[in-house]
Scaffold this motif. Structure first.
Motif, PDB file in Angstrom:
ATOM      1  N   GLY A 128       1.020  -0.885   0.117  1.00 18.60           N
ATOM      2  CA  GLY A 128       0.370  -0.307  -0.104  1.00 18.60           C
ATOM      3  C   GLY A 128       0.627   1.512   0.472  1.00 18.60           C
ATOM      4  O   GLY A 128       2.085   1.260   0.003  1.00 18.60           O
ATOM      5  N   ASN A 129      -0.178   2.288   0.298  1.00 19.30           N
ATOM      6  CA  ASN A 129       1.165   3.220   0.031  1.00 19.30           C
ATOM      7  C   ASN A 129       2.163   3.928   1.052  1.00 19.30           C
ATOM      8  O   ASN A 129       3.276   4.429   0.302  1.00 19.30           O
ATOM      9  N   GLU A 130       1.475   3.409   2.322  1.00 18.10           N
ATOM     10  CA  GLU A 130       2.428   3.754   3.631  1.00 18.10           C
ATOM     11  C   GLU A 130       3.720   3.246   2.880  1.00 18.10           C
ATOM     12  O   GLU A 130       5.080   3.706   2.666  1.00 18.10           O
ATOM     13  N   LEU A 131       4.057   1.482   3.031  1.00 23.53           N
ATOM     14  CA  LEU A 131       4.979   1.118   2.333  1.00 23.53           C
ATOM     15  C   LEU A 131       5.675   1.423   1.056  1.00 23.53           C
ATOM     16  O   LEU A 131       7.185   1.915   1.335  1.00 23.53           O
ATOM     17  N   ILE A 132       4.761   1.687   0.049  1.00 23.44           N
ATOM     18  CA  ILE A 132       5.827   2.047  -1.449  1.00 23.44           C
ATOM     19  C   ILE A 132       6.342   3.373  -0.887  1.00 23.44           C
ATOM     20  O   ILE A 132       7.305   3.498  -1.470  1.00 23.44           O
ATOM     21  N   ASN A 133       5.589   3.947   0.269  1.00 25.96           N
ATOM     22  CA  ASN A 133       6.843   5.716  -0.112  1.00 25.96           C
ATOM     23  C   ASN A 133       7.539   5.568   1.425  1.00 25.96           C
ATOM     24  O   ASN A 133       8.723   6.262   0.575  1.00 25.96           O
ATOM     25  N   HIS A 134       7.784   4.727   2.015  1.00 21.64           N
ATOM     26  CA  HIS A 134       8.574   4.792   2.537  1.00 21.64           C
ATOM     27  C   HIS A 134      10.473   3.975   2.094  1.00 21.64           C
ATOM     28  O   HIS A 134      11.278   4.274   1.925  1.00 21.64           O
ATOM     29  N   ILE A 135       9.529   2.885   1.018  1.00 24.26           N
ATOM     30  CA  ILE A 135      10.483   2.620   0.095  1.00 24.26           C
ATOM     31  C   ILE A 135      11.255   2.855  -0.691  1.00 24.26           C
ATOM     32  O   ILE A 135      12.108   3.475  -1.058  1.00 24.26           O
ATOM     33  N   GLU A 136      10.045   3.178  -1.372  1.00 24.68           N
ATOM     34  CA  GLU A 136      10.950   5.044  -2.110  1.00 24.68           C
ATOM     35  C   GLU A 136      11.395   6.241  -1.756  1.00 24.68           C
ATOM     36  O   GLU A 136      12.622   6.235  -2.833  1.00 24.68           O
ATOM     37  N   PHE A 137      11.437   6.825  -0.404  1.00 21.75           N
ATOM     38  CA  PHE A 137      11.851   7.394   0.030  1.00 21.75           C
ATOM     39  C   PHE A 137      13.796   7.410   0.747  1.00 21.75           C
ATOM     40  O   PHE A 137      14.591   7.608  -0.224  1.00 21.75           O
ATOM     41  N   PHE A 138      13.805   5.677   0.496  1.00 21.28           N
ATOM     42  CA  PHE A 138      15.098   4.873   0.759  1.00 21.28           C
ATOM     43  C   PHE A 138      15.828   4.519  -0.765  1.00 21.28           C
ATOM     44  O   PHE A 138      17.195   5.020  -0.805  1.00 21.28           O
ATOM     45  N   ILE A 139      15.116   4.528  -1.469  1.00 21.80           N
ATOM     46  CA  ILE A 139      15.438   3.868  -2.991  1.00 21.80           C
ATOM     47  C   ILE A 139      15.677   5.581  -3.520  1.00 21.80           C
ATOM     48  O   ILE A 139      17.302   5.461  -4.366  1.00 21.80           O
ATOM     49  N   ASN A 140      15.680   6.690  -3.448  1.00 17.25           N
ATOM     50  CA  ASN A 140      15.774   7.939  -3.592  1.00 17.25           C
ATOM     51  C   ASN A 140      17.244   8.302  -3.191  1.00 17.25           C
ATOM     52  O   ASN A 140      17.743   8.958  -3.066  1.00 17.25           O
TER      53      ASN A 140
END
Length: 181
Positions: free
Chosen positions: A62-74
């Motif tokens: 979901g959004n929360e998990l995806i957003n956290h992972i995307e933050f660290f990918i960036n």
């Protein structure tokens, strides 16, 4: 899962970043599990280790998990992302896998690794780890709080790598291979 490849990447001068979403409280002592993660990051020479505070056994795509992972990918700006397989038997790992694929949608190389219990794994990339397989087993042993789990047994790790070496048909002198989807 992919300790052999990470050890080789560090030896070759590549930057390796690690990110985990939980501290393992549901299945153990979070302080001990955090210590094991820290030791493993040092063992492989990771440039950074980020540990989030999601509750294990409760991860949902979901959004929360995806957003956290995307933050660290960036933060890491990776060329390659290694994550769990969608065929992993643990529901948290499946949630991480699907969320990572979505969070890393702009990264050209997302590869899933397997563990000895992964189901329906379809290898597409094979990587020779013969020179670091013993180090991979030592790396796995750092997670001694998880030693009762069958998929962390040294003979299962090496057996899977031997099987993938045979399956890969890369070269008859290659004894251990990690496979990726």
């Amino acid at each position: 899962g992919c300790g052999g490849l990470l050890i080789k990447a560090v030896r070759q001068g590549h930057n390796v970043y690690m990110y985990t979403l939980t501290r393992g409280a549901a299945s153990g002592d979070p302080a001990q599990r955090t210590n094991e993660l820290t030791q493993s990051a040092k063992f492989i020479g990771a440039k950074a280790l980020w540990i989030d505070n999601f509750d294990d056994t409760k991860l949902q795509p979901g959004n929360e998990l995806i957003n956290h992972i995307e933050f660290f990918i960036n933060k890491a700006e990776p060329d390659i992302i290694l994550t769990h397989s969608l065929g992993d038997v643990h529901h948290d790992h499946k949630a991480v896998a699907s969320s990572t694929v979505e969070a890393g949608r702009f990264i050209p190389n997302i590869m899933s690794y397997e563990i000895p219990l992964t189901k329906d794994f379809k290898p597409q990339v094979y990587y020779d780890i013969s020179d670091v397989v013993d180090e991979k087993v030592e790396l796995i042993k750092i997670f001694w709080s998880q030693q009762s789990k069958l998929y962390l047994k040294a003979n299962a790790i090496k057996g899977l790598a031997e099987y993938r070496a045979l399956q890969s048909r890369l070269n008859t002198s290659i004894n251990y291979v990690e496979a990726f989807e």
